[in-house]
Design a protein around this motif. Structure first.
Motif, mmCIF file in Angstrom:
data_model
loop_
_atom_site.group_PDB
_atom_site.id
_atom_site.type_symbol
_atom_site.label_atom_id
_atom_site.label_comp_id
_atom_site.label_asym_id
_atom_site.label_seq_id
_atom_site.Cartn_x
_atom_site.Cartn_y
_atom_site.Cartn_z
ATOM 1 N N ASN A 22 0.801 -1.234 0.000
ATOM 2 C CA ASN A 22 0.000 0.000 0.000
ATOM 3 C C ASN A 22 0.827 1.273 0.000
ATOM 4 O O ASN A 22 0.322 2.330 -0.350
ATOM 5 N N ALA A 23 2.096 1.177 0.408
ATOM 6 C CA ALA A 23 2.923 2.387 0.379
ATOM 7 C C ALA A 23 3.261 2.766 -1.066
ATOM 8 O O ALA A 23 3.550 3.921 -1.363
ATOM 9 N N ALA A 24 3.220 1.761 -1.971
ATOM 10 C CA ALA A 24 3.472 2.061 -3.388
ATOM 11 C C ALA A 24 2.195 2.614 -4.019
ATOM 12 O O ALA A 24 2.190 3.678 -4.642
ATOM 13 N N GLY A 84 -0.517 16.266 -10.596
ATOM 14 C CA GLY A 84 -0.532 14.856 -10.996
ATOM 15 C C GLY A 84 -0.269 13.888 -9.854
ATOM 16 O O GLY A 84 -0.827 12.796 -9.814
ATOM 17 N N ASN A 85 0.594 14.292 -8.957
ATOM 18 C CA ASN A 85 0.997 13.395 -7.853
ATOM 19 C C ASN A 85 1.847 14.180 -6.850
ATOM 20 O O ASN A 85 2.102 15.373 -7.047
ATOM 21 N N THR A 86 2.303 13.508 -5.830
ATOM 22 C CA THR A 86 3.129 14.166 -4.803
ATOM 23 C C THR A 86 4.417 14.724 -5.418
ATOM 24 O O THR A 86 4.869 15.824 -5.068
ATOM 25 N N THR A 87 4.994 13.943 -6.299
ATOM 26 C CA THR A 87 6.262 14.350 -6.923
ATOM 27 C C THR A 87 6.104 15.696 -7.630
ATOM 28 O O THR A 87 6.938 16.598 -7.478
ATOM 29 N N GLU A 88 5.023 15.831 -8.396
ATOM 30 C CA GLU A 88 4.793 17.094 -9.110
ATOM 31 C C GLU A 88 4.581 18.236 -8.111
ATOM 32 O O GLU A 88 5.109 19.336 -8.278
ATOM 33 N N GLU A 111 13.956 11.049 3.652
ATOM 34 C CA GLU A 111 13.001 11.410 2.593
ATOM 35 C C GLU A 111 13.016 10.449 1.409
ATOM 36 O O GLU A 111 14.035 9.850 1.074
ATOM 37 N N HIS A 112 11.870 10.374 0.772
ATOM 38 C CA HIS A 112 11.726 9.771 -0.559
ATOM 39 C C HIS A 112 12.442 10.707 -1.536
ATOM 40 O O HIS A 112 12.494 11.915 -1.311
ATOM 41 N N HIS A 113 12.977 10.169 -2.629
ATOM 42 C CA HIS A 113 13.687 11.014 -3.607
ATOM 43 C C HIS A 113 12.830 12.188 -4.075
ATOM 44 O O HIS A 113 13.359 13.241 -4.434
ATOM 45 N N SER A 114 11.515 12.006 -4.075
ATOM 46 C CA SER A 114 10.640 13.085 -4.554
ATOM 47 C C SER A 114 10.642 14.304 -3.639
ATOM 48 O O SER A 114 10.279 15.398 -4.049
ATOM 49 N N ASN A 115 11.027 14.098 -2.379
ATOM 50 C CA ASN A 115 11.141 15.248 -1.469
ATOM 51 C C ASN A 115 12.616 15.560 -1.190
ATOM 52 O O ASN A 115 12.948 16.192 -0.203
ATOM 53 N N SER A 160 7.933 8.086 6.870
ATOM 54 C CA SER A 160 8.942 7.605 5.918
ATOM 55 C C SER A 160 8.421 6.372 5.190
ATOM 56 O O SER A 160 8.039 5.386 5.829
ATOM 57 N N ASN A 161 8.440 6.429 3.853
ATOM 58 C CA ASN A 161 7.967 5.275 3.077
ATOM 59 C C ASN A 161 8.944 4.113 3.166
ATOM 60 O O ASN A 161 8.568 2.967 2.958
ATOM 61 N N ALA A 162 10.203 4.411 3.509
ATOM 62 C CA ALA A 162 11.219 3.363 3.508
ATOM 63 C C ALA A 162 11.346 2.672 4.862
ATOM 64 O O ALA A 162 11.717 1.500 4.933
ATOM 65 N N VAL A 185 5.260 19.974 3.893
ATOM 66 C CA VAL A 185 5.073 18.614 4.409
ATOM 67 C C VAL A 185 4.735 17.652 3.261
ATOM 68 O O VAL A 185 3.807 17.902 2.490
ATOM 69 N N ASP A 186 5.507 16.585 3.166
ATOM 70 C CA ASP A 186 5.216 15.513 2.219
ATOM 71 C C ASP A 186 4.321 14.506 2.951
ATOM 72 O O ASP A 186 4.792 13.737 3.795
ATOM 73 N N ALA A 187 3.043 14.529 2.604
ATOM 74 C CA ALA A 187 2.070 13.674 3.303
ATOM 75 C C ALA A 187 1.712 12.443 2.464
ATOM 76 O O ALA A 187 0.643 11.850 2.660
ATOM 77 N N ALA A 188 2.616 12.044 1.557
ATOM 78 C CA ALA A 188 2.301 10.930 0.641
ATOM 79 C C ALA A 188 1.938 9.650 1.390
ATOM 80 O O ALA A 188 1.054 8.915 0.971
ATOM 81 N N GLN A 189 2.634 9.377 2.504
ATOM 82 C CA GLN A 189 2.346 8.145 3.252
ATOM 83 C C GLN A 189 1.372 8.379 4.409
ATOM 84 O O GLN A 189 1.056 7.440 5.140
ATOM 85 N N ALA A 190 0.957 9.602 4.577
ATOM 86 C CA ALA A 190 0.078 9.923 5.709
ATOM 87 C C ALA A 190 -1.386 10.025 5.269
ATOM 88 O O ALA A 190 -2.293 9.549 5.972
ATOM 89 N N PHE A 208 0.210 15.473 -1.386
ATOM 90 C CA PHE A 208 -0.094 14.032 -1.334
ATOM 91 C C PHE A 208 -0.656 13.553 -2.667
ATOM 92 O O PHE A 208 -1.039 14.360 -3.525
ATOM 93 N N SER A 209 -0.662 12.235 -2.829
ATOM 94 C CA SER A 209 -1.174 11.607 -4.054
ATOM 95 C C SER A 209 -2.508 10.940 -3.766
ATOM 96 O O SER A 209 -2.703 10.390 -2.679
ATOM 97 N N GLY A 210 -3.372 10.901 -4.780
ATOM 98 C CA GLY A 210 -4.672 10.260 -4.594
ATOM 99 C C GLY A 210 -4.604 8.743 -4.573
ATOM 100 O O GLY A 210 -5.446 8.075 -3.988
ATOM 101 N N HIS A 211 -3.571 8.180 -5.221
ATOM 102 C CA HIS A 211 -3.562 6.725 -5.447
ATOM 103 C C HIS A 211 -3.047 5.916 -4.262
ATOM 104 O O HIS A 211 -3.156 4.692 -4.258
ATOM 105 N N LYS A 212 -2.450 6.590 -3.267
ATOM 106 C CA LYS A 212 -1.888 5.833 -2.142
ATOM 107 C C LYS A 212 -2.970 5.680 -1.053
ATOM 108 O O LYS A 212 -3.997 5.082 -1.305
ATOM 109 N N GLY A 213 -2.715 6.217 0.123
ATOM 110 C CA GLY A 213 -3.666 6.038 1.226
ATOM 111 C C GLY A 213 -5.112 6.376 0.911
ATOM 112 O O GLY A 213 -6.030 5.684 1.381
HETATM 113 C C1 PLP Z 1 7.029 9.717 1.197
HETATM 114 C C2 PLP Z 1 6.785 9.769 -0.281
HETATM 115 N N1 PLP Z 1 6.893 10.940 -0.918
HETATM 116 C C3 PLP Z 1 6.658 11.052 -2.232
HETATM 117 C C4 PLP Z 1 6.307 9.965 -2.983
HETATM 118 C C5 PLP Z 1 6.028 10.125 -4.428
HETATM 119 O O1 PLP Z 1 4.686 9.828 -4.701
HETATM 120 P P1 PLP Z 1 4.177 9.770 -6.192
HETATM 121 O O2 PLP Z 1 4.961 8.671 -6.866
HETATM 122 O O3 PLP Z 1 2.720 9.459 -6.097
HETATM 123 O O4 PLP Z 1 4.470 11.086 -6.799
HETATM 124 C C6 PLP Z 1 6.212 8.711 -2.376
HETATM 125 C C7 PLP Z 1 5.897 7.506 -3.152
HETATM 126 O O5 PLP Z 1 6.114 6.406 -2.730
HETATM 127 C C8 PLP Z 1 6.445 8.625 -0.985
HETATM 128 O O6 PLP Z 1 6.335 7.466 -0.340
#
Ligand code: PLP
Length: 396
Positions: A22-24, A84-88, A111-115, A160-162, A185-190, A208-213
């Motif tokens: 689910n974290a993916a 589009g997503n958290t990354t954007e 952090e995830h690479h996106s943050n 942390s997603n990791a 705040v990167d709330a992608a996993q929250a 945050f992204s719609g497709h995760k939590g």
């Molecule tokens: C903490 C965190 N930040 C950012 C992202 C990026 O999310 P997205 O791929 O939906 O842009 C992820 C994706 O796993 C994530 O876990």
């Protein structure tokens, strides 16, 4: 709604596999898919572009979706930008703010690479990046807060997603505010797993992204931009729908959010996200938390007694989310994930786009089981049994 059974009944895939990734991305319940299909089949039209009735209906649904997002994070709709997503969203923050050479941006080693990458790149513009370091087993080093001194922007994830670690966002936000720094705040996993309140967090940006939590569609995400900071932001892209006026020599940008949403947005995605937030509300976020806490406790209790298995993240379960990263000594994480896959268990393996923390812990990657409210004790027990069996073969 009763969990996990009623949610599972809405997600046919739960009858086929044990979905622990689910974290993916999370699985999507039928009412959410139906809301997307309804848009395509019953009222497809572009938004804010026409006076015909389909366009009006689509615009209304799109606006309602924005209101639902605003309510979900305790913001006003004028502070909610669809992306589009958290990354954007995080790239928008890094590229949309003005930085002067010598400005300090602070992030964390978890952090995830996106943050991380969008802010690391600012070094090309003379920005100094400071990183709050982590320590084993994958938590923030409590002695790092003074690095926030003099910061222009502080950005960190809530979870942390990791590692599954819940970061001390309130504390980091308070330190940022004390310095007069912007706080992102990167709330992608929250999102969809814990309550989100931008006012309580005291953040200027939240992504945050719609497709995760939230269990919504892919391709839709949210950037919250606090009203107070909107005049400090430049949109990354310009085009149709983003301006009030254009002449041969200039243009006047439309107010937020429209000025930051040029071109046709992901209308179906936004409507789907709105339906997903309705669905989460019906479950009740506290029930989601309760189920995930149960499964997390079960996993770490079991893993703690299996030889050759190391699990990461906070030892206090109040600061450990339902994301359990682990290694099996002497085994490649992908091999463990492949064995689990042959038993119908979907987990993620590798570095999880979080190389800084992997390098700190001197590991190439981990296996990661990540939960949502539709996961069951039986699914977790099955995973644990297989991991135990793998460990036994290593001992033999
Ligand atoms: C903490 C965190 N930040 C950012 C992202 C990026 O999310 P997205 O791929 O939906 O842009 C992820 C994706 O796993 C994530 O876990």
């Amino acid at each position: 709604m009763r969990i996990p059974d009623e949610v599972r009944a809405d997600i046919p895939l739960t009858r086929k596999v044990a979905y622990l990734d689910n974290a993916a991305t999370s699985l999507t319940p039928a009412p959410v898919v139906e809301a997307v299909v309804r848009y395509y089949m019953e009222y497809k039209g572009n938004v804010h572009r026409g006076v015909h009735s389909l366009s009006e209906e689509a615009s209304r649904a799109f606006h309602e979706a924005r209101e639902k997002v605003a309510h979900f994070i305790n913001a006003s709709p004028e502070e909610v930008v669809f992306v589009g997503n958290t990354t954007e969203a995080l790239n928008c923050v890094a590229l949309g703010l003005t930085f002067d050479p010598g400005d300090i941006v602070v992030t964390t080693e978890l952090e995830h690479h996106s943050n991380f990458l969008p802010f690391l790149r600012l070094q090309n513009r003379g920005v100094t990046m400071k990183v709050l370091e982590a320590v084993p087993p994958g938590v923030l080093d409590g002695e790092q807060m003074e690095k926030i001194q003099g910061a222009h922007l502080v950005t960190c994830s809530m979870i942390s997603n990791a590692m599954g670690t819940v970061l001390p966002v309130q504390e980091i936000g308070a330190a940022a505010r004390k310095e007069g720094a912007l706080f992102c705040v990167d709330a992608a996993q929250a999102a969809g797993h814990v309550p989100l309140d931008v006012r309580k967090l005291g953040c200027d940006f939240l992504a945050f992204s719609g497709h995760k939590g939230p269990m919504g569609p892919t391709g839709i995400g949210v950037l919250f931009m606090k009203e107070r900071v909107q005049n400090q932001m430049e949109p990354c892209f310009l085009g149709g729908g983003a301006v009030k006026d254009v002449s041969l020599s200039g243009y006047q940008l439309a107010d937020v959010p429209h000025g930051f949403e040029p071109g046709t947005p992901n209308i179906a995605g936004a409507i789907g996200l709105g339906a997903a937030l309705d669905y989460i509300r019906k479950i009740g976020i506290s029930h989601v938390q309760k189920q995930e806490a149960l499964l997390t406790r079960l996993t770490v209790d079991e893993f703690s007694s299996i030889p050759h298995v190391t699990w990461y993240g906070s030892r206090e379960l109040e600061t450990h989310a339902g994301v359990i990263s682990f290694t099996v000594e002497g085994m490649n994480s992908h091999d463990v994930a492949s064995i689990l896959d042959t038993h119908g268990i979907m987990v993620r393996s590798g570095h999880h786009c979080a190389l800084p923390i992997m390098k700190k812990l001197c590991i190439p990657g981990t296996v990661r089981a990540s939960y949502h409210c539709y996961n069951t004790v039986q699914e977790v027990e099955l995973m644990v049994d297989i991991v135990r069996e793998v460990s036994r073969t290593l001992a033999g």
